[in-house]
Design a protein around this motif. Structure first.
Motif, PDB file in Angstrom:
ATOM      1  N   ALA A  76       0.812  -1.215   0.000  1.00 37.84           N
ATOM      2  CA  ALA A  76       0.000   0.000   0.000  1.00 37.84           C
ATOM      3  C   ALA A  76       0.846   1.266   0.000  1.00 37.84           C
ATOM      4  CB  ALA A  76      -0.924   0.005   1.212  1.00 37.84           C
ATOM      5  N   SER A  77       2.145   1.131   0.259  1.00 35.68           N
ATOM      6  CA  SER A  77       3.023   2.299   0.321  1.00 35.68           C
ATOM      7  C   SER A  77       3.318   2.812  -1.081  1.00 35.68           C
ATOM      8  CB  SER A  77       4.342   1.917   1.005  1.00 35.68           C
ATOM      9  OG  SER A  77       5.147   1.151   0.120  1.00 35.68           O
ATOM     10  N   GLY A  78       3.915   3.976  -1.167  1.00 30.50           N
ATOM     11  CA  GLY A  78       4.304   4.506  -2.458  1.00 30.50           C
ATOM     12  C   GLY A  78       5.681   4.061  -2.880  1.00 30.50           C
ATOM     13  N   GLY A  79       6.338   3.255  -2.038  1.00 35.60           N
ATOM     14  CA  GLY A  79       7.693   2.813  -2.339  1.00 35.60           C
ATOM     15  C   GLY A  79       7.721   1.442  -2.989  1.00 35.60           C
ATOM     16  N   GLY A 118      30.582   4.945  -0.921  1.00 31.99           N
ATOM     17  CA  GLY A 118      31.095   6.310  -1.020  1.00 31.99           C
ATOM     18  C   GLY A 118      30.034   7.380  -1.147  1.00 31.99           C
ATOM     19  N   SER A 119      28.760   7.012  -1.033  1.00 30.15           N
ATOM     20  CA  SER A 119      27.687   8.004  -1.152  1.00 30.15           C
ATOM     21  C   SER A 119      27.008   8.190   0.208  1.00 30.15           C
ATOM     22  CB  SER A 119      26.655   7.547  -2.190  1.00 30.15           C
ATOM     23  OG  SER A 119      25.841   6.521  -1.659  1.00 30.15           O
ATOM     24  N   PRO A 120      26.289   9.309   0.399  1.00 33.79           N
ATOM     25  CA  PRO A 120      25.685   9.603   1.708  1.00 33.79           C
ATOM     26  C   PRO A 120      24.245   9.122   1.846  1.00 33.79           C
ATOM     27  CG  PRO A 120      25.545  11.537   0.338  1.00 33.79           C
ATOM     28  CD  PRO A 120      26.210  10.479  -0.504  1.00 33.79           C
ATOM     29  N   PHE A 121      23.794   8.237   0.971  1.00 34.84           N
ATOM     30  CA  PHE A 121      22.362   7.910   0.919  1.00 34.84           C
ATOM     31  C   PHE A 121      21.990   6.774   1.871  1.00 34.84           C
ATOM     32  CE2 PHE A 121      23.149  10.149  -3.003  1.00 34.84           C
ATOM     33  CZ  PHE A 121      22.032  10.963  -3.114  1.00 34.84           C
ATOM     34  N   ARG A 122      20.746   6.872   2.366  1.00 33.75           N
ATOM     35  CA  ARG A 122      20.155   5.817   3.196  1.00 33.75           C
ATOM     36  C   ARG A 122      18.795   5.453   2.633  1.00 33.75           C
ATOM     37  NH1 ARG A 122      15.820   7.550   5.968  1.00 33.75           N
ATOM     38  NH2 ARG A 122      15.604   9.784   6.359  1.00 33.75           N
ATOM     39  N   LEU A 123      18.301   4.267   2.955  1.00 31.68           N
ATOM     40  CA  LEU A 123      16.974   3.839   2.520  1.00 31.68           C
ATOM     41  C   LEU A 123      15.886   4.680   3.177  1.00 31.68           C
ATOM     42  CD1 LEU A 123      16.924  -0.084   2.552  1.00 31.68           C
ATOM     43  CD2 LEU A 123      16.612   1.410   0.562  1.00 31.68           C
ATOM     44  N   MET A 124      14.858   5.009   2.400  1.00 28.40           N
ATOM     45  CA  MET A 124      13.705   5.719   2.937  1.00 28.40           C
ATOM     46  C   MET A 124      12.676   4.715   3.442  1.00 28.40           C
ATOM     47  SD  MET A 124      13.238   8.658  -0.004  1.00 28.40           S
ATOM     48  CE  MET A 124      11.957   9.554   0.896  1.00 28.40           C
ATOM     49  N   SER A 125      11.925   5.108   4.445  1.00 27.36           N
ATOM     50  CA  SER A 125      10.835   4.276   4.955  1.00 27.36           C
ATOM     51  C   SER A 125       9.578   4.498   4.136  1.00 27.36           C
ATOM     52  CB  SER A 125      10.561   4.604   6.422  1.00 27.36           C
ATOM     53  OG  SER A 125       9.976   5.902   6.520  1.00 27.36           O
ATOM     54  N   GLY A 126       8.624   3.584   4.275  1.00 27.97           N
ATOM     55  CA  GLY A 126       7.349   3.739   3.591  1.00 27.97           C
ATOM     56  C   GLY A 126       6.642   5.017   4.003  1.00 27.97           C
ATOM     57  N   ALA A 127       6.718   5.365   5.297  1.00 22.39           N
ATOM     58  CA  ALA A 127       6.059   6.582   5.777  1.00 22.39           C
ATOM     59  C   ALA A 127       6.704   7.819   5.171  1.00 22.39           C
ATOM     60  CB  ALA A 127       6.138   6.642   7.306  1.00 22.39           C
ATOM     61  N   GLU A 128       8.020   7.836   5.076  1.00 20.92           N
ATOM     62  CA  GLU A 128       8.718   8.994   4.490  1.00 20.92           C
ATOM     63  C   GLU A 128       8.343   9.173   3.022  1.00 20.92           C
ATOM     64  OE1 GLU A 128      12.935   9.365   6.851  1.00 20.92           O
ATOM     65  OE2 GLU A 128      12.661   7.617   5.550  1.00 20.92           O
ATOM     66  N   ILE A 129       8.241   8.078   2.315  1.00 26.83           N
ATOM     67  CA  ILE A 129       7.879   8.155   0.898  1.00 26.83           C
ATOM     68  C   ILE A 129       6.448   8.669   0.754  1.00 26.83           C
ATOM     69  CG2 ILE A 129       7.484   6.779  -1.182  1.00 26.83           C
ATOM     70  CD1 ILE A 129       9.802   4.964  -0.200  1.00 26.83           C
ATOM     71  N   GLY A 130       5.539   8.162   1.610  1.00 27.56           N
ATOM     72  CA  GLY A 130       4.158   8.623   1.567  1.00 27.56           C
ATOM     73  C   GLY A 130       4.056  10.113   1.868  1.00 27.56           C
ATOM     74  N   GLU A 131       4.786  10.587   2.866  1.00 31.51           N
ATOM     75  CA  GLU A 131       4.759  12.013   3.219  1.00 31.51           C
ATOM     76  C   GLU A 131       5.308  12.861   2.073  1.00 31.51           C
ATOM     77  OE1 GLU A 131       7.032  12.127   6.767  1.00 31.51           O
ATOM     78  OE2 GLU A 131       5.502  11.084   7.976  1.00 31.51           O
ATOM     79  N   MET A 132       6.349  12.365   1.418  1.00 31.67           N
ATOM     80  CA  MET A 132       6.926  13.108   0.300  1.00 31.67           C
ATOM     81  C   MET A 132       5.945  13.174  -0.870  1.00 31.67           C
ATOM     82  SD  MET A 132      10.531  12.361  -1.614  1.00 31.67           S
ATOM     83  CE  MET A 132      10.949  13.206  -3.151  1.00 31.67           C
ATOM     84  N   ASP A 133       5.264  12.076  -1.156  1.00 37.82           N
ATOM     85  CA  ASP A 133       4.268  12.068  -2.229  1.00 37.82           C
ATOM     86  C   ASP A 133       3.163  13.082  -1.948  1.00 37.82           C
ATOM     87  OD1 ASP A 133       5.559  10.153  -3.734  1.00 37.82           O
ATOM     88  OD2 ASP A 133       4.410   8.469  -2.914  1.00 37.82           O
ATOM     89  N   GLU A 134       2.733  13.127  -0.703  1.00 34.06           N
ATOM     90  CA  GLU A 134       1.679  14.085  -0.338  1.00 34.06           C
ATOM     91  C   GLU A 134       2.171  15.519  -0.497  1.00 34.06           C
ATOM     92  OE1 GLU A 134       0.412  13.169   3.584  1.00 34.06           O
ATOM     93  OE2 GLU A 134      -0.435  11.197   3.042  1.00 34.06           O
ATOM     94  N   ALA A 135       3.428  15.757  -0.124  1.00 32.88           N
ATOM     95  CA  ALA A 135       3.981  17.112  -0.241  1.00 32.88           C
ATOM     96  C   ALA A 135       4.079  17.543  -1.702  1.00 32.88           C
ATOM     97  CB  ALA A 135       5.359  17.170   0.419  1.00 32.88           C
ATOM     98  N   ILE A 136       4.462  16.635  -2.581  1.00 33.86           N
ATOM     99  CA  ILE A 136       4.557  16.942  -4.013  1.00 33.86           C
ATOM    100  C   ILE A 136       3.182  17.247  -4.574  1.00 33.86           C
ATOM    101  CG2 ILE A 136       5.103  15.964  -6.273  1.00 33.86           C
ATOM    102  CD1 ILE A 136       7.346  14.368  -4.901  1.00 33.86           C
ATOM    103  N   GLU A 137       2.187  16.471  -4.161  1.00 39.36           N
ATOM    104  CA  GLU A 137       0.824  16.684  -4.653  1.00 39.36           C
ATOM    105  C   GLU A 137       0.244  17.991  -4.118  1.00 39.36           C
ATOM    106  OE1 GLU A 137      -3.505  14.356  -4.683  1.00 39.36           O
ATOM    107  OE2 GLU A 137      -1.726  13.401  -3.816  1.00 39.36           O
ATOM    108  N   ARG A 138       0.591  18.321  -2.889  1.00 39.80           N
ATOM    109  CA  ARG A 138       0.042  19.521  -2.258  1.00 39.80           C
ATOM    110  C   ARG A 138       0.655  20.803  -2.828  1.00 39.80           C
ATOM    111  NH1 ARG A 138       0.760  17.725   2.440  1.00 39.80           N
ATOM    112  NH2 ARG A 138       2.807  18.658   2.824  1.00 39.80           N
ATOM    113  N   ASP A 139       1.942  20.760  -3.142  1.00 38.93           N
ATOM    114  CA  ASP A 139       2.625  21.972  -3.604  1.00 38.93           C
ATOM    115  C   ASP A 139       3.606  21.604  -4.720  1.00 38.93           C
ATOM    116  OD1 ASP A 139       3.677  24.466  -3.928  1.00 38.93           O
ATOM    117  OD2 ASP A 139       4.695  24.562  -1.981  1.00 38.93           O
ATOM    118  N   PRO A 140       3.098  21.284  -5.906  1.00 37.18           N
ATOM    119  CA  PRO A 140       3.980  20.821  -6.983  1.00 37.18           C
ATOM    120  C   PRO A 140       5.019  21.852  -7.395  1.00 37.18           C
ATOM    121  CG  PRO A 140       1.758  21.234  -7.806  1.00 37.18           C
ATOM    122  CD  PRO A 140       1.689  21.292  -6.321  1.00 37.18           C
ATOM    123  N   GLU A 141       4.735  23.150  -7.217  1.00 36.37           N
ATOM    124  CA  GLU A 141       5.709  24.162  -7.619  1.00 36.37           C
ATOM    125  C   GLU A 141       6.962  24.113  -6.751  1.00 36.37           C
ATOM    126  OE1 GLU A 141       3.938  27.994  -7.761  1.00 36.37           O
ATOM    127  OE2 GLU A 141       2.503  27.468  -9.346  1.00 36.37           O
TER     128      GLU A 141
END
Length: 438
Positions: free
Chosen positions: A303-306, A328-351
């Motif tokens: 059900a997640s966006g990930g 050598g990169s600074p990246f970490r895995l995102m959680s399902g909740a973080e991905i869902g929150e990011m999707d909502e933020a993009i939809e709410r304020d696409p600009e």
């Protein structure tokens, strides 16, 4: 030492032939070593029995003893020298030591000026795996040409073996497509190549041809799982076009051809995302493992966006723990909740997110550096770095490939064709020369 004659020789030859027949019927049969040792006790010059003993030990899983027997026979340099050399070459290839198989293959070609196309093909495949793929593929082509000139009755088999070697050594799909077409024209009954060719057609955006080829395969074997999967992918190409909601250009922009070819690779070589995650788990460095969250349950992951497979493995990684993957990169895995929150933020304020267009852009968020940059699965399944103010940058051919690279970095085996030789299996010969039975 005099050769046995008369009834004694007939008895020895009877036991020799029986031992080989038993091997053909059941390679692990316990009477094989008994018969072979009996032949050697009465006629030590029948050293072909040593080759048989080696093949029997290999079939029983005792590769070290099989290798020892062949090396001991090579030391004698008797009339079985070339037969033993070929067997040892094949053994090392089957065990994944392609560098040694290449060395032994070169020795066969030096020792036997009249070596046939099969010897040249074997050597070429080892070169492709162990040294130089481009040179190996060219040598494979040369071996096919040699078969056509010197053994026309074996030419169809040589074409089939070339296509199988091209598939197993990671040849680009365009080159494989031509080889597979030629092989199937020579032998239309070759279903394994037919299925792979259908995926090559999909890579080349020829879904109708792929569909027709897969339908033929499934008529012959309705239970062929790879062909069944190919049919699903082919329909995914054709359905939006037939319904008038998509075009072939849309499929190209989405990289569907690349995805289709990767699906074949992952299925045939068991090199998919699930397999990569399973291989990675026991190899994780302690610090990295401690930073990963527990998995999501399957329903929540779906059900997640990930990516549901990744989230059902580990639901992301603790903030501030980027850089623990050792790449050598600074990246970490995102959680399902973080991905869902990011999707909502993009939809709410696409600009506020000008690079993210969920309506026209295909992406799945996977990693973050906690500073506004992300690794995403983008078009063609490619793993891409995305951040504000810069163009997307490809990091790996896919998330699956990135994960397999981590497996290798942590000391694991790599099943991808053309990568690590460990654990890979050479294609079966459609009719190579058999061992001489003295």
């Amino acid at each position: 030492m005099s050769d046995p004659v008369g009834a004694e020789r007939e008895a020895i030859e009877h036991d020799r032939d029986l031992a080989w027949e038993l091997f053909d019927f059941q390679p692990e049969h316990p009477r094989i070593p008994e018969l072979a040792m009996s032949v050697l006790a009465r006629a030590p010059q029948f050293t072909g029995m040593i080759i048989l003993l080696s093949m029997h030990r290999q079939a029983c899983g005792d590769v070290d003893e099989a290798r020892r027997l062949l090396r001991e026979l090579l030391g004698r340099r008797d009339r079985q020298f070339l037969g033993a050399l070929r067997r040892l070459r094949d053994l090392e290839g089957s065990e994944g030591d392609f560098a040694e198989a290449m060395r032994l293959g070169e020795l066969v070609l030096r020792e036997d000026p009249e070596a046939d196309w099969f010897d040249h093909m074997d050597h070429a495949a080892a070169v492709a795996m162990a040294a130089d793929p481009q040179r190996g593929w060219a040598l494979i082509d040369d071996a096919v040409e040699l078969a056509g000139r010197t053994a026309p009755e074996a030419y169809a088999g040589a074409l089939g073996l070339r296509a199988l070697h091209f598939l197993s050594t990671g040849t680009p799909p365009g080159r494989f497509l031509v080889a597979a077409q030629q092989a199937i024209e020579a032998d239309p009954s070759e279903t394994t190549l037919s299925t792979a060719l259908a995926f090559a057609y999909l890579y080349d955006y020829r879904p109708q041809e792929a569909l027709e080829l897969l339908a033929r395969v499934l008529r012959e074997d309705p239970m062929d799982e790879v062909a069944q999967g190919g049919m699903v992918v082919a329909r995914a190409f054709l359905d939006p076009i037939e319904r008038g909601v998509g075009t072939m250009d849309d499929l190209r922009r989405a990289g569907m051809g690349e995805i289709a070819w990767r699906i074949l690779r992952d299925k045939v070589f068991e090199a998919g995302l699930r397999e990569a995650l399973a291989a990675l788990e026991p190899l994780l460095p302690e610090e990295l493992a401690a930073s990963l969250r527990p998995p999501l349950d399957l329903d929540a992951a779906s059900a997640s966006g990930g990516d549901d497979k990744v989230l059902a493995w580990h639901d992301g990684q603790l903030p501030g723990t980027g850089g623990r993957w050792g790449d050598g990169s600074p990246f970490r895995l995102m959680s399902g909740a973080e991905i869902g929150e990011m999707d909502e933020a993009i939809e709410r304020d696409p600009e506020a997110w000008p690079q993210w267009d969920a309506e026209r852009d295909y992406y799945t968020q996977l990693f973050t550096d906690d500073a506004g940059a992300y690794l995403i699965e983008g078009s063609g399944g490619r793993l891409v770095r995305r951040s504000a103010g810069r163009d997307d940058e490809e990091v790996a051919a896919s998330l699956t490939d990135w994960l397999w690279d981590r497996v290798v970095a942590y000391g694991g085996d790599d099943p991808r064709p053309g990568r690590s030789a460990t654990g890979s299996t050479p294609p079966e010969s459609p009719g190579g020369p058999s061992v001489q039975r003295p």
